[in-house]
Motif scaffolding. Structure first.
Motif, PDB file in Angstrom:
ATOM      1  N   SER A 263     -17.876 -89.668  12.610  1.00  0.00           N
ATOM      2  CA  SER A 263     -18.313 -88.821  13.728  1.00  0.00           C
ATOM      3  C   SER A 263     -19.064 -87.607  13.220  1.00  0.00           C
ATOM      4  O   SER A 263     -20.127 -87.261  13.718  1.00  0.00           O
ATOM      5  CB  SER A 263     -17.114 -88.318  14.526  1.00  0.00           C
ATOM      6  OG  SER A 263     -16.382 -89.399  15.009  1.00  0.00           O
ATOM      7  N   ARG A 264     -18.504 -86.976  12.204  1.00  0.00           N
ATOM      8  CA  ARG A 264     -19.136 -85.760  11.689  1.00  0.00           C
ATOM      9  C   ARG A 264     -20.471 -86.053  11.051  1.00  0.00           C
ATOM     10  O   ARG A 264     -21.440 -85.311  11.225  1.00  0.00           O
ATOM     11  CB  ARG A 264     -18.234 -85.108  10.661  1.00  0.00           C
ATOM     12  CG  ARG A 264     -17.082 -84.447  11.336  1.00  0.00           C
ATOM     13  CD  ARG A 264     -16.278 -83.661  10.368  1.00  0.00           C
ATOM     14  NE  ARG A 264     -15.443 -82.736  11.111  1.00  0.00           N
ATOM     15  CZ  ARG A 264     -14.948 -81.633  10.609  1.00  0.00           C
ATOM     16  NH1 ARG A 264     -15.215 -81.298   9.356  1.00  0.00           N
ATOM     17  NH2 ARG A 264     -14.217 -80.851  11.345  1.00  0.00           N
ATOM     18  N   ALA A 265     -20.527 -87.141  10.308  1.00  0.00           N
ATOM     19  CA  ALA A 265     -21.784 -87.488   9.637  1.00  0.00           C
ATOM     20  C   ALA A 265     -22.889 -87.673  10.672  1.00  0.00           C
ATOM     21  O   ALA A 265     -23.999 -87.165  10.516  1.00  0.00           O
ATOM     22  CB  ALA A 265     -21.605 -88.752   8.803  1.00  0.00           C
TER      23      ALA A 265
ATOM     24  N   SER B 126     -22.645 -91.523  21.525  1.00  0.00           N
ATOM     25  CA  SER B 126     -22.630 -91.363  22.976  1.00  0.00           C
ATOM     26  C   SER B 126     -22.235 -89.954  23.376  1.00  0.00           C
ATOM     27  O   SER B 126     -22.519 -89.533  24.487  1.00  0.00           O
ATOM     28  CB  SER B 126     -21.716 -92.404  23.624  1.00  0.00           C
ATOM     29  OG  SER B 126     -20.384 -92.128  23.274  1.00  0.00           O
ATOM     30  N   ARG B 127     -21.581 -89.227  22.476  1.00  0.00           N
ATOM     31  CA  ARG B 127     -21.320 -87.826  22.797  1.00  0.00           C
ATOM     32  C   ARG B 127     -22.619 -87.032  22.770  1.00  0.00           C
ATOM     33  O   ARG B 127     -22.740 -85.998  23.383  1.00  0.00           O
ATOM     34  CB  ARG B 127     -20.338 -87.212  21.802  1.00  0.00           C
ATOM     35  CG  ARG B 127     -18.889 -87.489  22.150  1.00  0.00           C
ATOM     36  CD  ARG B 127     -17.965 -86.539  21.425  1.00  0.00           C
ATOM     37  NE  ARG B 127     -18.069 -86.652  19.985  1.00  0.00           N
ATOM     38  CZ  ARG B 127     -17.463 -87.580  19.265  1.00  0.00           C
ATOM     39  NH1 ARG B 127     -16.710 -88.465  19.841  1.00  0.00           N
ATOM     40  NH2 ARG B 127     -17.608 -87.626  17.964  1.00  0.00           N
TER      41      ARG B 127
ATOM     42  N   ALA C 184     -28.457 -72.514  23.686  1.00  0.00           N
ATOM     43  CA  ALA C 184     -28.006 -72.325  22.298  1.00  0.00           C
ATOM     44  C   ALA C 184     -26.512 -72.511  22.159  1.00  0.00           C
ATOM     45  O   ALA C 184     -26.006 -72.754  21.074  1.00  0.00           O
ATOM     46  CB  ALA C 184     -28.410 -70.944  21.794  1.00  0.00           C
ATOM     47  N   GLN C 185     -25.782 -72.403  23.274  1.00  0.00           N
ATOM     48  CA  GLN C 185     -24.332 -72.559  23.191  1.00  0.00           C
ATOM     49  C   GLN C 185     -23.887 -73.988  23.394  1.00  0.00           C
ATOM     50  O   GLN C 185     -22.712 -74.291  23.312  1.00  0.00           O
ATOM     51  CB  GLN C 185     -23.667 -71.694  24.266  1.00  0.00           C
ATOM     52  CG  GLN C 185     -23.865 -70.221  24.005  1.00  0.00           C
ATOM     53  CD  GLN C 185     -23.015 -69.391  24.926  1.00  0.00           C
ATOM     54  OE1 GLN C 185     -22.860 -69.719  26.093  1.00  0.00           O
ATOM     55  NE2 GLN C 185     -22.459 -68.328  24.397  1.00  0.00           N
ATOM     56  N   MET C 186     -24.826 -74.858  23.672  1.00  0.00           N
ATOM     57  CA  MET C 186     -24.446 -76.225  23.957  1.00  0.00           C
ATOM     58  C   MET C 186     -24.096 -76.963  22.678  1.00  0.00           C
ATOM     59  O   MET C 186     -24.583 -76.660  21.605  1.00  0.00           O
ATOM     60  CB  MET C 186     -25.579 -76.967  24.681  1.00  0.00           C
ATOM     61  CG  MET C 186     -25.896 -76.400  26.055  1.00  0.00           C
ATOM     62  SD  MET C 186     -24.459 -76.482  27.145  1.00  0.00           S
ATOM     63  CE  MET C 186     -24.169 -74.734  27.445  1.00  0.00           C
ATOM     64  N   ARG C 187     -23.247 -77.936  22.861  1.00  0.00           N
ATOM     65  CA  ARG C 187     -22.854 -78.768  21.735  1.00  0.00           C
ATOM     66  C   ARG C 187     -24.078 -79.523  21.201  1.00  0.00           C
ATOM     67  O   ARG C 187     -24.266 -79.662  20.011  1.00  0.00           O
ATOM     68  CB  ARG C 187     -21.807 -79.751  22.246  1.00  0.00           C
ATOM     69  CG  ARG C 187     -21.228 -80.638  21.214  1.00  0.00           C
ATOM     70  CD  ARG C 187     -20.270 -81.606  21.924  1.00  0.00           C
ATOM     71  NE  ARG C 187     -19.860 -82.615  20.980  1.00  0.00           N
ATOM     72  CZ  ARG C 187     -18.833 -82.462  20.157  1.00  0.00           C
ATOM     73  NH1 ARG C 187     -18.134 -81.364  20.187  1.00  0.00           N
ATOM     74  NH2 ARG C 187     -18.512 -83.409  19.314  1.00  0.00           N
ATOM     75  N   ASN C 188     -24.878 -80.023  22.097  1.00  0.00           N
ATOM     76  CA  ASN C 188     -26.104 -80.704  21.691  1.00  0.00           C
ATOM     77  C   ASN C 188     -27.266 -80.109  22.457  1.00  0.00           C
ATOM     78  O   ASN C 188     -27.559 -80.520  23.567  1.00  0.00           O
ATOM     79  CB  ASN C 188     -25.992 -82.202  21.975  1.00  0.00           C
ATOM     80  CG  ASN C 188     -27.332 -82.899  21.797  1.00  0.00           C
ATOM     81  OD1 ASN C 188     -28.303 -82.308  21.309  1.00  0.00           O
ATOM     82  ND2 ASN C 188     -27.399 -84.162  22.192  1.00  0.00           N
TER      83      ASN C 188
END
Ligand code: ADP
Ligand code: MG
Length: 646
Positions: A328-330, A282-283, A613-617
């Motif tokens: 989460s990381r995976a 959901s993130r 490009a700076q966005m998390r997603n």
């Protein structure tokens, strides 16, 4: 003591006879035909079988046959296995903390045998002849030599015939069958090298030959089309590994039914695992739908407590937080390193075998990069955002320490305002770049690498290229993502051209709302402020608009604000629930983002992508729609017959 007690010594506490004890245990271990299938198939796996066949009749209510080619049992062991708490898998309580097998309680066989007509036919490879055991009414009725193939075959008939109460609660044949099928599907995912077959009333339902390629298992369970849209999950740290596959947003389900989580090869229900997965996903996108996932946690057995429930589906971790973070990381690694970028390709079959990491983004970027650190930061290696031009005129006073957006909104000429005053540096930079084309923007954290703008198509899509592919970027969705992330993080921190910058109005405007609009606005003042609209309650249903996002400052900003409010109210009424803060921000970012059909200059596009490009997603909008579409150079060349027999 009651006189009805016929025990001569008057004692009322006594040991249950074995059969009764087994039947009580059966109540816990085997509640339905599918749990018999589960216990017996798990025994086959523990016995090292590479091929397991399940035959059901009437959903297993009439008859269940499990056949395996595992280690088999000697006559003595087979007899012993029917004793309660007889197990070959642990020897003492200490072993409980390092279990590597699926079973260990030694309860399944005696429990099942106590509530059914039960037969074992088994032979070890090293034995000349096999053994047959027959149990009737919980008693071992016959033991004899019998011809048998290597392995074990267990037949369970008339399950619960002697337990009418339980018999009454058995579900329909279809329900039982669904449970058994789901269970076998999960096993196929977890044990992809092993062959499984399921028949029902002699019709074949599952026929999986076993394969060294886990993708074959995904294809067998979820279908080839879904399997093709899944990207591998991998995260390794000492003592803890996460692997598996998760679907791209192009494939999702209305329910969680296509999600399977495993710990050390065992299917589990775990709040930690489910929450970690849901949260990570959901993130990346807000969506009501659920991705398809098969996720395997491999962890030192002593860090897991699987013994929470006799059926062993609940699991607890000693180091919950670590497992949570690893999952989460995976998930983020898998999706952010390219899994979210749909590829333009015509592919008739499953991609050829490859190691999981090389599949992360076939055809794009570096293949086989096994970088595992999360790509949470990107860099603008070759592109420096030019300093902001000064605010146009005296009407607007930038607030909140944020810079004024000079991103050339006015250059489109739609508003008739003068073009922004650009700094000398910016002009120089532009001139320099003109010679070399547009500058490269580093998407270094992602497999895209770097990209540069080539132009705009239909005033809707930005055309760009990377070192490996041609990209189409939806300008509206890209901008929506930029606004959304900045609003979520707080607009005041915004340093980017396309982000949210609040500007105070020299003359505040009043806004008369309906009662329901006013109620929603009152509750969501914070979300609106993060979007750049600073409102103050004036009394009654009236609000004062003190500041607006600079991006819309020269437009009909009140109209845009009203549209946002209208949608907030509509959505709140429709759901009979105030829209959540995040949804409010999503709505605002959609309304404020550049529209399709808006022409953009090369500089504007370059700045937008530099922000992206700076966005998390940078790959999906908050709803999960893709931002980028990629056509790899390889695919392009193939289509033009530059690769192949020429
Ligand atoms: P558990 O699996 O907890 O040990 P069970 O009652 O399920 O207890 O099985 C008892 C024992 O019977 C197992 O420990 C194993 O030694 C033996 N056994 C059961 N099923 C099989 C099989 N299919 N092949 C070989 N051995 C088996
Ligand atoms: Mg067992």
């Amino acid at each position: 003591m009651s006189s009805e007690n016929d025990d001569s010594d008057g004692s009322i506490v006594r040991l249950l006879d074995d059969n009764t004890a087994n039947q009580i245990a059966a109540g816990e271990v085997v509640e339905r035909p599918s749990s018999v299938v589960k216990e017996l198939v798990e025994n086959s796996l523990d016995a090292g079988a590479t091929r397991i066949e399940v035959e059901l009749f009437e959903g297993g209510k009439q008859k269940i046959v499990i056949r395996d080619n595992g280690a088999g049992m000697s006559r003595a062991d087979a007899i012993l296995a029917l004793q309660r708490h007889a197990t070959s898998k642990i020897r003492s309580a200490d072993d409980l903390f390092s279990i590597h097998t699926l079973g260990f309680r030694g309860e399944a066989l005696p429990s099942i045998a106590s509530v059914s007509d039960f037969r074992i036919l088994t032979k070890r490879p090293q034995d000349e002849t096999g053994t047959e055991l027959i149990v009737r009414s919980g008693d071992l009725a016959e033991v004899r030599d019998a011809a048998a193939p290597d392995g074990t075959q267990i037949t369970v008939e008339n399950l619960f015939f002697c337990v009418p109460a339980r018999l009454k609660f058995l579900k329909t044949t279809q329900t039982e069958l669904n449970h058994a099928t789901d269970f076998l599907h999960r096993l196929i995912l977890a044990y992809h090298t092993i062959g499984f077959r399921l028949t029902h009333d002699s019709h074949e339902l599952i026929s999986y030959p076993g394969s060294s390629d886990p993708r074959q298992a995904l294809a067998a369970v979820y279908g080839r089309d879904v399997a093709r849209e899944m990207v591998p999950l991998l995260y390794e740290s000492p003592g803890l590994t996460i692997r598996g596959s998760v679907s791209k947003p192009s494939v999702s389900k209305a329910t969680r039914s296509a999600q399977a989580f495993f710990v050390n090869g065992r299917h589990v229900r775990s709040r930690t695992v489910q929450h970690a997965f849901d949260a990570a996903f959901s993130r990346l996108m807000t969506t009501e739908r659920h991705p398809v996932v098969a996720l395997f946690v491999e962890i030192a057995p002593e860090l897991v407590d699987v013994n929470v429930h006799p059926a062993k589906t609940e699991v607890r971790f000693t180091r919950d937080g670590e497992v949570y973070a690893a999952i989460s990381r995976a998930v983020e690694n898998a999706l952010l390193t390219g899994g979210l970028v749909p590829e333009v390709t015509v592919q008739a079959s499953l991609p050829e075998l490859a190691t999981p990491t090389t599949l992360a983004m076939p055809g794009m970027g570096e293949r086989g990069s096994d970088r595992l650190a999360p790509p949470l930061r990107t860099s603008l290696s070759n592109y420096v955002i030019p300093p902001p031009p000064s605010p146009p005129g005296t009407l607007w006073v930038p607030t909140l320490g944020a810079r004024v957006d000079g991103g050339g909104e006015n250059e489109r000429g739609s508003s008739g305002s003068p073009p922004p005053i650009s700094s000398q540096d910016w002009e120089e930079g532009r001139a320099e770049r003109r010679e070399e084309g547009t500058p490269y923007i580093g998407f270094d954290g992602y497999k895209i690498g770097r990209l540069r703008v080539l132009g705009q198509s239909r005033n809707t899509y930005i055309v760009a290229e990377t070192d490996d592919a041609l990209l189409l970027i939806d300008q509206h969705i890209a901008h929506e993502r930029v606004l959304y992330e900045q609003m979520m993080n707080g607009a005041t921190e915004s340093q980017s051209a396309w982000g949210v910058v609040t500007q105070h109005l020299a003359v505040p405007q009043t806004l008369e709302l309906s009662a329901s609009d006013a109620r929603v606005v009152q509750e969501r003042l914070g979300a609106l402020e993060k979007s750049g609209f600073v409102l103050e309650h004036f009394g009654g249903d009236t609000f004062v608009v003190r500041a607006v996002p600079s991006r819309v400052a020269d437009k009909a900003y009140l109209e845009i604000l009203k549209e946002i409010i209208e949608e907030l109210t509509y959505s709140s009424v429709a759901r009979r629930l105030l829209v959540p803060h995040e949804s409010a921000i999503i709505m605002a970012s959609c309304k404020m983002a550049v529209k399709k059909g808006d022409p953009l200059t090369m500089d504007e596009m370059t700045r937008l992508l530099a922000d992206l490009a700076q966005m998390r997603n940078p790959f999906t909008c908050p709803h999960g729609r893709p931002i980028l579409l990629a056509l790899s150079h390889h695919e392009m060349d193939r289509k033009f017959h530059r690769i192949g027999p020429h």
